[in-house]
Design an enzyme around this catalytic site. Structure first.
Site, PDB file in Angstrom:
ATOM      1  N   GLU A 197       0.810  -1.233   0.000  1.00 38.37           N
ATOM      2  CA  GLU A 197       0.000   0.000   0.000  1.00 38.37           C
ATOM      3  C   GLU A 197       0.836   1.271   0.000  1.00 38.37           C
ATOM      4  O   GLU A 197       0.713   2.133   0.876  1.00 38.37           O
ATOM      5  CB  GLU A 197      -0.975  -0.028   1.186  1.00 38.37           C
ATOM      6  CG  GLU A 197      -1.994  -1.150   1.032  1.00 38.37           C
ATOM      7  CD  GLU A 197      -3.167  -1.076   2.013  1.00 38.37           C
ATOM      8  OE1 GLU A 197      -3.032  -0.418   3.049  1.00 38.37           O
ATOM      9  OE2 GLU A 197      -4.213  -1.681   1.712  1.00 38.37           O
ATOM     10  N   GLU A 398      -5.620  -8.331  -1.342  1.00 44.82           N
ATOM     11  CA  GLU A 398      -6.423  -8.150  -0.121  1.00 44.82           C
ATOM     12  C   GLU A 398      -7.837  -7.806  -0.528  1.00 44.82           C
ATOM     13  O   GLU A 398      -8.062  -6.980  -1.412  1.00 44.82           O
ATOM     14  CB  GLU A 398      -5.902  -6.998   0.749  1.00 44.82           C
ATOM     15  CG  GLU A 398      -4.630  -7.290   1.473  1.00 44.82           C
ATOM     16  CD  GLU A 398      -4.179  -6.134   2.365  1.00 44.82           C
ATOM     17  OE1 GLU A 398      -5.040  -5.398   2.896  1.00 44.82           O
ATOM     18  OE2 GLU A 398      -2.966  -5.980   2.523  1.00 44.82           O
TER      19      GLU A 398
END
Ligand code: P53
Length: 501
Positions: A197, A398
């Site tokens: 991220e 995810e």
């Protein structure tokens, strides 16, 4: 038709939320070890201290003040210390993954298990041995390891001594660490994610930053965003981008068959109305979330980056060689997390953050108990958006529903809402593959075995297909039990996504 043969079904976790064993095997402290528990009302905190003994605390997404260093305080509960104890349960956990038929398991390494201080000359053999065991256990079952090198992981010493990624020294420390991994598992690990991220990093937790303006991070769903210090954050992330590109170069030299990925947090963003200001505003927020993936996929900062830098009155400092390495070593695939979508409303523009969290309400969508809108169709949108923009293979590393699970008297856990969430997302994913011809490598739902929430530090916000008996303060037997979703997902994998009911 349907999912391609060899589609990588699996699950995902991160060391600081799953592994525990924080002082075992010679492991050093990371910033994540000094983040307290919390909940929706009361955010996780980090305590700091100045040399003269003066103390204070910040929300976990913020920067500590300049001159302070993060400390571990007694009498607070720190969920990462035990997490859900994969450190001592890895054999049992991997056997459960194998039973579900996992083709891939995405996990992150704890940097300080391998380099306890981050700047050590040589790695800690005992830490490496732990991951040898994990990787060998996966390979025993034919599960492909997907290794995240850096997942919200900041060696405490590097944060306190060098102000984290503000310093270019971190590039060398990261490469020293990466080289050990690439060489040691050259013939065992094929898929690597260099950074988790990258577009939502900020503050002390994930970048190790201190600042005069503490409201810097936009890390969690409670983090506050201020653009005042955004420049410092971008400079730090630039160093990470350079490190990641050098890591790609090194990895390609060590094994040309490696598949290297970078990873983004990518909620979708919609305009609140068709008012042109909402539409452009949503577009502009979108590209802010994509600025760093533009760099890792296309090899250079996009033109609009300059607009953003100007806005912050910030000048990006490049060293000779930076531009070349970014250009020459882009990523092979783009990995991303997808949980939700958000709305950009011109009347409250500051509520949306770079990764696309928070934002205005969407009256068309239901929400999880943590207020995250549930939007399966948004996943198809994002898959198309990313593939159209980059033409790189994508990997959903995810996705999932953080929810409260009730254990019935007979011990069963009937997580129908989670099954529904996953099912509807897989349906949309299938359309993206089948109808839209998006090149998708795999799908690893988040927290496949229950783990600690990153944003709130809670245990009761669960994502797993496997339940772990532990509460928000770390009480419980750590016993693993299969939820209803375990059996459901097993059949999804067995039928390669054909049977979703
Ligand atoms: P939790 C915020 C928004 C989007 C993704 O989050 C985020 C976050 C951080 O909270 O992070 C990813 O645990 C992250 C995982 C994290 C997961 O989302 O707050 O990569 O570490 O656990 C879910 O519910």
């Amino acid at each position: 038709m349907g999912f391609p043969e060899g589609f990588l079904w699996g699950g995902a976790t991160a060391a600081n939320q799953f592994e525990g064993g924080f002082k075992e095997g010679g492991r050093g402290l990371a910033v994540s070890d000094i983040i307290t528990d919390g909940n929706q009302e009361s955010p996780r905190r980090i305590f700091y201290e100045f040399d003269d003994g003066k103390q204070g605390s910040i929300r976990c997404g913020e920067c500590i003040p300049i001159g302070a260093h993060g400390v571990l305080k007694e009498d607070y509960y720190y969920p990462s210390h035990k997490a859900t104890d994969f450190y001592h349960h890895y054999k049992e956990d991997i056997a459960l993954m194998a039973e579900m038929g996992f083709k891939v398991y995405r996990f992150s390494l704890s940097w300080t298990r391998i380099f306890p201080n981050g700047d050590d000359e040589t790695p800690n053999e005992e830490g490496l041995k732990f991951y040898d065991n994990v990787i060998d256990e996966l390979l025993k079952y034919g599960i492909e390891p997907l290794v995240t090198i850096l997942h919200f992981d900041m060696p405490l010493n590097l944060a306190n001594k060098y102000n984290g990624w503000e310093s270019r020294k971190l590039i060398d420390f990261y490469l020293r660490y990466a080289e050990v991994l690439f060489k040691r598992w050259r013939d065992k690990v094929k898929y690597w994610v260099t950074v988790n991220e990258i577009n939502v990093l900020g503050g002390y937790w994930t970048l190790g930053l201190a600042s005069n303006n503490r409201l810097e991070g936009n890390h969690s769903n409670q983090g506050e965003t201020s653009f005042k210090d955004a420049g410092g954050k971008i400079q730090a992330i630039h160093h990470l981008l350079v490190a990641s590109a050098y890591a790609n170069k090194m990895a390609r030299e060590i094994n040309p068959n490696f598949k290297l990925g970078c990873m983004l947090a990518l909620s979708g963003i919609y305009p609140a109305t068709c008012h042109p200001k909402d539409v452009f505003g949503a577009y502009d927020f979108r590209r802010r979330a994509l600025m760093f993936s533009d760099v890792v996929c296309r090899g250079a900062y996009p033109n609009y980056a300059q607009t953003i830098f100007n806005e912050y009155d910030f000048q990006l400092k490049m060293e000779p060689g930076d531009e070349e390495i970014l250009k020459e070593h882009p990523t092979d695939f783009l990995a991303f997390s997808y949980y939700r979508t958000t709305v950009f409303d011109r009347n409250s523009p500051n509520t949306t953050t770079t990764g696309g969290q928070q934002g205005a309400p969407n009256p068309y969508l239901e929400k999880t108990p943590w207020g995250w809108p549930i939007d399966p169709e948004g996943l198809r949108f994002v898959l198309n958006e990313l593939y159209d923009r980059y033409q790189k293979p994508l990997f959903i590393v995810e996705n999932g529903m953080g929810n409260i699970d009730d254990v019935e008297e007979d011990g069963s856990i009937n997580d129908d809402d989670r099954i529904d969430y996953l099912k509807r997302h897989i349906e949309e994913m299938k359309k993206a593959v089948e109808i839209d011809h998006v090149d998708l490598l795999g799908y690893t739902p988040w927290g496949c075995i229950d783990l600690v929430s990153a944003g709130t530090g809670e245990m009761k916000k669960r994502y797993g297909l496997v339940y772990v008996d532990m509460d928000d303060k770390g009480n419980g037997t750590l016993k693993r039990s299969k939820k209803k979703s375990f059996y459901w997902y097993k059949n999804v994998i067995k039928t390669n996504g054909e049977e979703l009911d």
